[in-house]
Structures are given as structure tokens and as C-alpha cells.
Design an enzyme around this catalytic site. Sequence first.
Site, PDB file in Angstrom:
ATOM      1  N   HIS B 236     -39.111 -53.489  53.954  1.00  0.00           N
ATOM      2  CA  HIS B 236     -38.818 -52.585  52.785  1.00  0.00           C
ATOM      3  C   HIS B 236     -39.223 -53.312  51.566  1.00  0.00           C
ATOM      4  O   HIS B 236     -39.430 -54.481  51.566  1.00  0.00           O
ATOM      5  CB  HIS B 236     -37.054 -52.500  52.660  1.00  0.00           C
ATOM      6  CG  HIS B 236     -36.232 -53.791  52.838  1.00  0.00           C
ATOM      7  ND1 HIS B 236     -34.837 -53.563  52.724  1.00  0.00           N
ATOM      8  CD2 HIS B 236     -36.658 -55.084  52.800  1.00  0.00           C
ATOM      9  CE1 HIS B 236     -34.603 -54.945  52.668  1.00  0.00           C
ATOM     10  NE2 HIS B 236     -35.485 -55.784  52.792  1.00  0.00           N
ATOM     11  N   ASN B 237     -39.884 -52.471  50.591  1.00  0.00           N
ATOM     12  CA  ASN B 237     -39.991 -52.942  49.344  1.00  0.00           C
ATOM     13  C   ASN B 237     -41.412 -53.332  49.365  1.00  0.00           C
ATOM     14  O   ASN B 237     -41.985 -53.792  48.369  1.00  0.00           O
ATOM     15  CB  ASN B 237     -39.241 -53.900  48.530  1.00  0.00           C
ATOM     16  CG  ASN B 237     -37.679 -53.698  48.670  1.00  0.00           C
ATOM     17  OD1 ASN B 237     -37.197 -52.485  48.694  1.00  0.00           O
ATOM     18  ND2 ASN B 237     -36.966 -54.568  49.202  1.00  0.00           N
TER      19      ASN B 237
END
Lengths: 348, 348, 348
Positions: B236-237
Amino acid sequence: MKILLSALAEKLGLEYTGDDIEITGVNTLEKAGNDQISFLVNPKYADLMESTRAGCVLTSGPHADKTKRALISSNVYMDLAKIVEMFAEPQGCLTGISDMAFVHPEAVVPDSVTVYPFVFIGANATIGEGTVLFPGVYIGEKTSIGSNCLFYPNAVVMGGLSIGDNAILQPGAVIGGDGYGYAQTPMGHQKIPQIGNVAIGDNVEIGSNTAIDRAALDTTKIGNGTKIDNLVQIGHNVEVGEHCLIIGQVGIGGSTKVGNGVVLAGQVGVADNAEIGDGAMIGAQSGIAGNVEPGSKLAGSPAMPAGTFLRASSVCLPKLPDLFKRVKKLEKELAAVKLAAENGDNDA
Amino acid sequence: MKILLSALAEKLGLEYTGDDIEITGVNTLEKAGNDQISFLVNPKYADLMESTRAGCVLTSGPHADKTKRALISSNVYMDLAKIVEMFAEPQGCLTGISDMAFVHPEAVVPDSVTVYPFVFIGANATIGEGTVLFPGVYIGEKTSIGSNCLFYPNAVVMGGLSIGDNAILQPGAVIGGDGYGYAQTPMGHQKIPQIGNVAIGDNVEIGSNTAIDRAALDTTKIGNGTKIDNLVQIGHNVEVGEHCLIIGQVGIGGSTKVGNGVVLAGQVGVADNAEIGDGAMIGAQSGIAGNVEPGSKLAGSPAMPAGTFLRASSVCLPKLPDLFKRVKKLEKELAAVKLAAENGDNDA
Amino acid sequence: MKILLSALAEKLGLEYTGDDIEITGVNTLEKAGNDQISFLVNPKYADLMESTRAGCVLTSGPHADKTKRALISSNVYMDLAKIVEMFAEPQGCLTGISDMAFVHPEAVVPDSVTVYPFVFIGANATIGEGTVLFPGVYIGEKTSIGSNCLFYPNAVVMGGLSIGDNAILQPGAVIGGDGYGYAQTPMGHQKIPQIGNVAIGDNVEIGSNTAIDRAALDTTKIGNGTKIDNLVQIGHNVEVGEHCLIIGQVGIGGSTKVGNGVVLAGQVGVADNAEIGDGAMIGAQSGIAGNVEPGSKLAGSPAMPAGTFLRASSVCLPKLPDLFKRVKKLEKELAAVKLAAENGDNDA
């Protein structure tokens, strides 16, 4: 399923010790009940022979006297496979061809095939007798599937491929996705369409979520009897021989050739265009970047003879900080000795 | 598909040697028939130019005289991509929007889109012109998909995401599963809901069974033209730049930033919160745990300059057991020398 | 969803600084708008506290004075999880049991369950209250699923398994594929049917395209509260304890036991039949081949104490080529000293 120990022994052509009982299943030495058969291979667990509640233990001669009833085998795993087979219930709960599946009118699907709901079979695909396709399986156009295959849920076989008899695809396995091939151009990476295919032999098993890419131009091949574990990546144009064992999370780069009877342990990486000879065994997490002689046992990344790697990495590497200190000390002391010698000073 | 060599050459703006023939396909030097075109890039295979039955060979100038007919290119892979494109037949056998699919009444799906049976398109999803969704594809609510995309069977795009034009998802690819985020609490690991999304640019390809997680709060990004191989994990991210090559089984930890034109070879692992500069090239199986300067070539786990790693691991590591012996011998001999010197004994 | 900062603070039992405002969402310090709340844990990003446009920042006491409004927490991640939970919208756009799904008449599926189109639920499967099954999910016969589970698209749970309450399966996760077990026979590798099962506890999350194999004979176990990331491979008969963190692309070989509260970082490989004690932490890409003491911190392949590995691999390995030169120089110089001593030559 229930069977007398005597009948079981006769079926397998084995001898047994102790009295006859009825066997209702198979389990581990820790878990087996007194109507179940268990097995012992590894002498490390021989103590369990005394504590087990198992009604009978399948084992080799030397351990047979450690339990009240033993079924004596010279190949325990092979006979275990046969016994488990007797008690195994196949996965699944439907038969026939579901009308919630999509079967292209030009596909060839004999009545003996099981097609679950939500299966897709494309144009001119042919499915062999007795094959079972679980929900979510995709069979692309012009693909040929052998007899008595088991394709578990959501396995994907793209178009134009061939798979032999008795193949097993575990859930989510993907056969024939595009290979990874791009031309470097001024506008970026330009896809080279992957117009080749994949040919998989008989008796091949392919693990959950494993991916085997179609060839760029000709054929990615997996030989008869090869068993591939979960989450393995096999690149385009790769040729894997017969009876190989390819363990979980191995990755094989494009155009690499793997011989017969090769064992690649977990998380091994093999680069593009490598060649691995027959019978080679590569230790877990190793990295192979060139050619491997038949029968080699290698380990490490980059790989070296397994014995060398073990000594270098397990024994030597942890002592490396200390070795640097020892060398520094040697340098100091030698300098002192030399200085003393230069000064003609032998008393120090 | 058939085309005269002369017409092919004209289309690509290339010169050819030898007489004109009809070309019906593309294949490798070993497999091509006399009505097929093949190609040569790697001089290592130049000998095959003499034995090939190929009707014509696409190659660069220096090799052109080794075969009866050559199509001469200054960028063989780029021209190969164009030629293969001409002969490629797309996967699939249906057109239109199947009534065995589920298309939410509030989804926007133009008539030019192909929707196979068992596709699910959620509320307020929008699909661009000419996009093809194979069986088992899931498009979540509010997700926006560009034009001319190809999503192969069982690819999953969760809700609230965006994907640009010409994207290819190989089978089983998962975009927008939850990121791996938990708070440590006295009651155990508490899930932090992942309410961010994923934005994927144009001309991106994503391999079979690859997983790209949605951001915790904002956006996981994959830049234009980046090509991701099979079984890759992107946390994620993460932000991946444009025109990167991310090879099979690479793992990229959460919140890491990857620049433009980066190459991560097979099975590379990148830790959380790392930064990899533009044009960096990381060798297979390497481990990256911090920042990488633009243009670096690194290898090893933990990574170091590739040249250093090669010397240290290929050359030195196997000799390490021997080095320990040599140092021990030095220590003994030096001790003897010192002892002799102390004794004033120079005769030894 | 809108909430006054004062109401939010009261709900969580926290204090806040500055005036009251309306909060409409959560975002990162870089992205948050003035009606959103953000958070700070890592002091490395403390500078962002001054530049952020966030209406409020959730943080611990020491940083609270760096921003106009702070919500002060002694466990920022735990309170962040609660706040994000308030603003999170669940994935999906349907409720009820779709008539485009296949639910076996002998399956038990309460009305509170959501069953999307193209879900397959086998005979005698039981689904707990409030569970949501997304498109393409397969639930095998006799499998028992707890309450309030979320199984995302194309997740597969084979037959005869059990999964507890509040479990989350990310897309493409496969539970209960066959373990990798073969007997070596003269006719090749003979499959040992995998007749065991898998038991997964409560509050377990399993990542995208992760594969957890069914046991050969008894049960593969995943304990309560354990969180497994994407593309992880867990072999047959493995027992993982409670509250473990198993990060992306980890592979665990068959019959291995993992204790409680263990952390396996990305791409770790664990061999068959290993035992990892409670609370052990294993660094990324490490290889574990035996027993690991509780509380150990290991790294490297093969693994050693993490500190030793760091010194040996980061500090020493790159200097290894130089060390070989230094030892060679020592050998030469020592030989010269010895020779000189033998010659009684102390002047050199």
C-alpha cells in the site's frame, strides 16, 4: 470405507504382524485412533510407535517390532499413497454439465466430463473423458485438455494450449498468460505479442496460484510427471523436463531449459537462458544464473556447490567480523616484528 | 495472414536482401519454416543463421550476409514487435455483452466493450471504449477503466480505483486488495481499514496473479508504460514511476517510492519506506532497505554495488573456508616467529 | 460522514488542543485538507506538522504543540484504526443472495449473508451470519465459515475446512488446495492424496493470492488474530500460532510449527519440519532451516542472529575482496620475515 487389515495387506502384497482388525482410515501417529492405520518413515519419530493409539503402523522392517501391529513395506511412502487413495473422497459435490456454465457450441465436451457452474469453455476447445472442471475454470479457445484431469476452482488455461492426461491444476493456477517480452523503443517498452503456446505432458500437477507463461513464438513445455508447487513462476519459452520437483515460490526466467528429474527447492530463482542438467538438486533460495551440470547439488545466491555454501555461509560468514579483527591484529603484530627486525632488536 | 516480404519491408521502412517471398508467420530460428520470418539479436546464436530453414531473418546489418534473405533493422526487437503484431490473433472467442454477466444498472459500459459470461461490473463503474473483460473479471463499484484494455480471466479490480488506457491485466491479477496495516493493541493486531485507492496509468501491463494493494488513506500509483511481471507484490501507498520493468516475484513494501525507468530483477525485495532513484537497476534476489541513488546498479541482500557483490559472493565467498585456514596458519607462524625472536633464536 | 472534533475526541476518550471543527475524513499529512484529520507517529516526519493543511493531527503528546489542533493519543495507530473505521465505506454494492449464484440446496446460508453473483456454495457448507461472499468465491462441500467474514472476489475455500468469525480473505486467496506430497516410485512421483483439512481461527486476515494447503492427513492450522499478507505460501500440516504477522511472499514448508506472536518479514523462507518459538522475529529474505528459540531475532540465509548478519553482510562482505588481498600481503611479508630470520639477516 472399511477394510480388514488382512485384506489391505493382501491388496498391497505386504506382510503384517499382530492380529487382524478392521481399518477405517489413515492418520498421523499422534492423531490416529485404534481403527486407523498410521505410518513411520523418519526414525526420529520412532518413539511415537510406542505411544500411538493407531490400530496398525505401516513401516519398514527395522521398526516393525516397536508396535502391536505393523504392515511391513520396503517403500512406505508408495504404499501409503495407495492406502490413502483407498480412503480418499474426491473434492466436489456435483456431476454432469451445469447449465450455469458457458460451453461454446463449437467446443467438444464428452458427457463423462463434469462442468461446474461458472466454467467457461471456449470455441474449439476439446476436453478429455472424465475430466472435472470446478467453478470459475476458464478454458480458452482451441485448447486441448486430456482425460481424467482435475482443474480446481478459478484455474485458468488460456487459448491454443495443450495439457495431457491426469493433470491436476490447483485453484488459481494460470497457464498460458502472456510471457514478459518488450522491445525497448524511443516511446517506451513496446509489447511483443506472445503468439506461442504451452504444452503440458501427462501426470503433471500444478500448484495454487502458480503461473506458467505462453511462449513468445513457439512452446513453453512441462514434461510428463513433473510436479509444480504453489506460487511458482515459469517464464516464456521455458522447457522443463520429466519428473521434476519444483517447490513453492520458485521462479524460472524466460527460455531456460531444465532437464529431467531436477529438484528446485523453495524460492529458488533461475535466470533467463540458463540450462540445468538432469538430476540436479538446487537448495532453497538459491540463485542460478548460468549452466548447471547434470547431477550437481548447488546452493547459495549465486549458487556454488552445496557443501561449500554451507561451510562458507553457516560456519564462516558469522565469524567474518572476528576474522577482520584477527587479520588486523596480524598486520599490527607483523609490522612490530618487522620493525623489531629492522632495529636488530630481538629482545622484544 | 500472408504478406510479401517486399510489402513487409515497405511497411516497416526497412531494406531486405535476397528475392521476394510470401511470409505467413514468425518463429524462432530453430522452428521457423521456409514461409516464416525469424530474427537474430544475440550474436551467440549467429550459427543458427546458417542452419535455419526460415524464409527470412530479421537482424541487424552485421549478420545480414549469413542468411539467404535478411530484413535489416537497427532495432530488431522493435521491428519484431511490429511484425508479430501483424500475425497475432487476439485471445478469446466472443464479442458483445454477455447476458450471463452481471452489469450493474448504474455502471457505464459502452457497446464497444466485450463482456464475457461471469464478469461482474459494480455500481457506477465506467468502462472505456473497446475494452475486453474475460470471464471471472471483477470490476468494483466506482472504478474507472480506460479504453482498449484487456483484462484476462479472473483478474480483479476492486472498487474506487482508476486504470488508464491500453492496460493489460493477465489472469488472476488483483488490483486494490487491502493493504497490510494493523495497529498493535492489547487485544492483538487491529485492522486499520484501507480507505485509499490505486491509480494505474496508461499502457501498463500487470502479470498473472500479481497483487497491488490499495493505499491506506491516499493512492498507490503505477506510472505510464510500466510493465509488471507475474506474482509481484506491491504494498500500500507505493508509488512506481513510468516505464519501469518489475520482473517476476518482486516484492515492494509499503510506502516505497520507485522512480522512472527503474529495473527490478526477479525476486528482488524492497523494504517499506525505501526510495529508489530513476534508472536504478537492481539484480535478481537483491534486498533493498533504504535509499538507492538514481542510476545505481546494485545486487545482494542487503544490496551493494553490483560489481562488489559479484566479487564478494562469486569469487570470495566460496574461498572463505580456505581463507580461515590461511589466517590460522599465519597466526601460528607469526607466533612461532615471535617466539623465535624472543628467544633470540634466528636459526629456526 | 461528518463529526465534530469534540465529539470524535469524546468517543475515543482523548483530549484535543485548539478550537472545535467539523471532520469529514482522514488523510496523510501531505494530502489532508482542512476538514480532514491526519496523524503523526514517526518523528522523522514531524516537519510535516507545520506544513500540513490538515484540520487536526492525531499524535502523541510530545508533538502536539507543533500544530494548530492536535488529538492526543498514547496509541496513535490504535486510535487511527478507530477513526478510519468511522469514515470507511465497505467494498461492494449489493446485498442479499443473488439468483446468479449457485447455492447447493443442502448448504446452510442464513438470510443475513450476502452472496454475490457467480459465488458457488457446495453441499453441507455452512455460512455464518452477516458474512459477505463476493463474486467468484468458491466454498467447498462440508466447509464451515464463521460470522461476519468478508471473502473478496475469486477467493477459494475448498471442501471440509473450517474458518472462524471475522475472517477476511483478500481476492484470489486459496485455502485448502492440496499439499505437495508424493511418493518416489519406480514409475515416478506418485501423488499421496491430501485428505486432511485446514482450520483457521477467528479474526484472521489472509492476503491476495496467498495459498494455504490442506494437511496430508490431519489439519493445517492458523491461530486466532494472525494476519497473513499477499502471495504467501503455507505448506501442508503447518501450524501457525496466534497473533502472528506473516509478510508478503513468505514461504513456509510442510509440517513446520510457528509459535504465537511470531513476525516473519517479507520473502522469508522456512524449510519443512522447522519450529519457530513464540515471539521470534525473522528479517526479510531470511532462510530458516531448523529450530528457532522463542524471542530470537534472526536474519540471513541461512539465518543467524540479526546483529551478526548485519555486521557480516553489510560491513564485512563488501570488504571481502580487500581482505583477501590483505591476507595475501601478510603471507608474503611473513614469508620474507621468516626467510630473513633463517638467513640470520636482521638488516632487511
